[in-house]
Scaffold this motif. Structure first.
Motif, mmCIF file in Angstrom:
data_model
loop_
_atom_site.group_PDB
_atom_site.id
_atom_site.type_symbol
_atom_site.label_atom_id
_atom_site.label_comp_id
_atom_site.label_asym_id
_atom_site.label_seq_id
_atom_site.Cartn_x
_atom_site.Cartn_y
_atom_site.Cartn_z
ATOM 1 N N ARG A 189 0.673 -1.239 0.179
ATOM 2 C CA ARG A 189 0.128 0.070 0.023
ATOM 3 C C ARG A 189 0.992 1.373 -0.109
ATOM 4 N N GLU A 190 2.071 1.174 0.263
ATOM 5 C CA GLU A 190 2.888 2.364 0.486
ATOM 6 C C GLU A 190 2.938 3.281 -0.839
ATOM 7 N N MET A 191 2.487 4.430 -0.778
ATOM 8 C CA MET A 191 2.702 5.373 -2.014
ATOM 9 C C MET A 191 1.522 4.789 -3.039
ATOM 10 N N ASN A 192 0.579 4.035 -2.466
ATOM 11 C CA ASN A 192 -0.478 3.556 -3.450
ATOM 12 C C ASN A 192 0.139 2.570 -4.711
ATOM 13 N N PHE A 193 1.250 2.006 -4.529
ATOM 14 C CA PHE A 193 2.199 0.852 -5.347
ATOM 15 C C PHE A 193 0.830 0.233 -5.806
ATOM 16 N N TYR A 194 0.093 -0.555 -5.030
ATOM 17 C CA TYR A 194 -0.918 -1.485 -5.393
ATOM 18 C C TYR A 194 -1.896 -1.107 -6.447
ATOM 19 N N ARG A 195 -2.025 0.224 -6.579
ATOM 20 C CA ARG A 195 -2.913 0.842 -7.593
ATOM 21 C C ARG A 195 -2.342 1.170 -8.702
ATOM 22 N N GLU A 196 -1.062 1.073 -9.045
ATOM 23 C CA GLU A 196 -0.363 1.318 -10.281
ATOM 24 C C GLU A 196 -0.660 0.113 -11.237
ATOM 25 N N ARG A 197 -0.092 0.200 -12.285
ATOM 26 C CA ARG A 197 -0.221 -0.992 -13.407
ATOM 27 C C ARG A 197 0.988 -1.788 -12.938
ATOM 28 N N GLY A 241 1.623 7.291 -8.163
ATOM 29 C CA GLY A 241 2.107 6.446 -6.842
ATOM 30 C C GLY A 241 3.656 6.622 -6.604
ATOM 31 N N THR A 242 4.209 5.476 -7.275
ATOM 32 C CA THR A 242 5.831 5.398 -7.074
ATOM 33 C C THR A 242 6.548 5.892 -8.300
#
Length: 600
Positions: free
Chosen positions: A105-113, A256-257
């Protein structure tokens, strides 16, 4: 009663007859079963189940999948590739929440492609949803679309009171509102026009972050400003899908990242309306990324938190502090809307400040943005050493045909640019007049150019009621900044991966040199295969949509042998008489097929 005495040889006959009865019954059972398979719907159903089982085993077995791909490429697989299940109608391979939810979840990594490897990607064709209709044509689609094309009511239920959208009969209706402009985007845009030059051609390209259903970008089009609207696939999972169905440029994306997949200094305007991006977090990394893509002399507009927002005084003070550190001029604060202007040149360098902001190393390529981690430094505007600031580049529409300053960075760039512009003007005229493609008609609104180079194809369509997503392959020369300097939009992408959009996004897909998209530039060997690429093109193409492929006769013949596997109807044409080189043109139409209903 007495028993009848028979010879021993006779007493075994009943047992023999029972065996014969079993054999006879089995024989007649096979005949009846064969009859059912051939002459009744049961046979179709069982065959479909068998094919689906084969499909799933193919997907589970990489070797079997590879064999199937090879057969299709050789033209030796006569049947169409199987349809995916009904639950896949909105499938986005690289934005699959079931897969990505396991990531950090850090820096919304899981919501990137995050793309699955090809061997884990089902080799099947995405079906349309039940009740799908050919989309409402532009410009009517700006205000209404078919509910059955994306029957997702969550946004209408949660955001209807803010003017996002509402359900009326068979349509979703879009009043044009947003969370920060419930009275409509038109009134909001007019308010912004008090502070920034909207409508006179000075501003052309915009980035709308966290766009919702993209009404802001939709109504900017009347001002001759084209916005790249983006939002992630989240709890409002269909917002980008709604935008595209409306005919508004949009893209599924998360800040995100990683750097956003755009070149440096591309957008004349960056807009955030309650996008909830924490601009000052992580040493202002997100603000620095906005600064990277914002053109010198461009404008940044933030509406909503933390601008004069209750209980966010510190966040608002920090945002102003970061902007000052980068020498942004605060033009206006109007309620909860703040407007800044970025400095036009290198006169401002980050000084000592509490955020530790520094210039990036001179070795940093600020245009490098495909799977590149965010950097906690300020991109150098002097790295290009040409004039491309807002107010210095030509106004729209003159800028679409005038060679951009950044074209001069390439060897003979201006000559190549002008020749490319003339070439595509001829080609598009040939498409319309000789091939009778539907460009310029109400049948075509959303277009993709998969190998855009300078954006010449899109530039030749500048007078048509269309927009073009210009894709510059990440392994090819980085010409996307020139496309933005022309006042057009696009993204970087690697076509060995799925594209970040929903199924059925585009009416028209164009590609020149399709085989070059899957090859290593140095070795010439394939990095992926044409079958997966065509299946991906089919995923993002609308039913009855058009595909135009230009390539060598050998490649076109190869494509022509396999298009029936993705249920396209194709014809092959000679190139326009004025063009040089060995090329043929394949024009294909995606057939409008549906999954069989459960009752049949």
């Amino acid at each position: 009663m007495g028993h009848l005495n028979l010879p021993a040889s006779k007493r075994v006959l009943p047992r023999q007859w029972r065996l014969l009865d079993l054999v006879s019954a089995a024989f007649f059972g096979i005949v009846i079963f064969f009859f059912l398979l051939v002459f009744t719907p049961l046979g179709d159903s069982m065959a479909a189940s068998g094919r689906q089982a084969l499909l799933m085993s193919t997907n589970a077995d990489p070797k079997q999948r590879h064999r199937l791909v090879a057969l299709v490429e050789l033209g030796q697989h006569q049947q169409p590739i199987e349809a995916c299940g009904a639950d896949a109608v909105d499938h986005m391979p690289c934005e699959d929440p079931r897969r990505n939810s396991q990531l950090s979840r850090e820096m919304n990594f899981y919501r990137e492609r995050h793309c699955p490897p090809p061997e884990e990607t089902p080799l099947c064709l995405i079906p349309p949803p039940d009740g799908y209709k050919i989309p409402v044509p532009w410009p009517e689609s700006l205000e209404k679309i078919w509910h059955s094309n994306m029957p997702h009511n969550k946004i209408a239920e949660r955001k209807g009171h803010q003017g996002w959208m509402k359900l009326e009969g068979p349509h979703f209706i879009f009043p044009g509102g947003g969370t920060m402009f419930p009275d409509g985007a038109i009134e909001y845009i007019d308010k912004l026009g008090q502070y920034i030059p909207i409508g006179d051609g000075v501003l052309r390209t915009a980035l709308d972050m966290g766009c919702g259903v993209a009404s802001f970008g939709g109504y900017l089009l009347s001002k001759n400003i084209i916005a790249m609207s983006f939002a992630p696939r989240d709890s409002h999972k269909s917002q980008i899908q709604f935008a595209l169905e409306r005919g508004i440029p949009a893209f599924s994306l998360m800040l995100g990242t990683r750097r956003l997949p755009f070149p440096a200094f591309s957008f004349d305007l960056v807009h955030c309306s309650r996008c909830l991006i924490p601009f000052t977090a992580y040493n202002a990394t997100y603000f620095l990324e906005v600064d990277r893509v914002l053109r010198p002399g461009g404008y940044l507009v933030i509406s909503g938190p933390p601008v004069q927002w209750a209980n966010q005084d510190k966040e608002w003070a920090d945002l102003q502090g970061v902007a000052r550190a980068l020498c942004y001029e605060l033009i206006a604060v109007d309620g909860n809307t703040a407007v800044w202007k970025k400095p036009a040149g290198d006169s401002c360098l980050p000084n000592q400040n509490e955020y530790g902001l520094e210039l990036c190393d001179e070795s940093d390529d600020s245009n490098d943005a495909w799977y590149v981690k965010l950097k906690k430094c300020m991109s150098r505007t002097s790295s290009v050493k040409v004039e491309y600031a807002v107010g210095m580049i030509p106004k729209w529409p003159q800028r679409v045909t005038k060679p951009p300053a950044r074209a001069t960075v390439m060897r003979n760039g201006v000559d190549v640019f002008e020749a490319d512009t003339r070439r595509w003007a001829r080609r598009v005229a040939y498409y319309k007049e000789s091939l009778h493609l539907k460009l310029g008609t109400s049948a075509v609104r959303n277009i993709m150019d998969m190998n855009a180079f300078f954006g010449g194809f899109a530039a030749a369509l500048k007078s048509d009621p269309v927009w073009v997503m210009n894709v510059v392959p990440s392994r090819k020369p980085s010409t996307l900044s020139i496309i933005y300097d022309r006042g057009l939009i696009g993204v970087y992408h690697d076509w060995c991966e799925p594209f970040s959009t929903y199924p059925r996004s585009y009416d028209f897909i164009h590609v020149t040199g399709i085989e070059s998209l899957i090859k290593h530039t140095s070795t010439g060997k394939n990095r992926c295969n044409l079958v997966d690429l065509l299946v991906e093109m089919d995923r993002i193409l609308r039913p009855e949509g058009t595909v135009v492929i230009r390539d060598s006769p050998e490649v076109i013949d190869k494509i022509g042998r396999i298009v029936h596997n993705v249920r396209w109807t194709a014809r092959i044409h000679e190139k326009e008489p004025e063009s040089h080189g060995r090329e043929k043109i394949l024009v294909a139409t995606k057939n409008f097929w549906k999954l069989p209903s459960a009752s049949t």
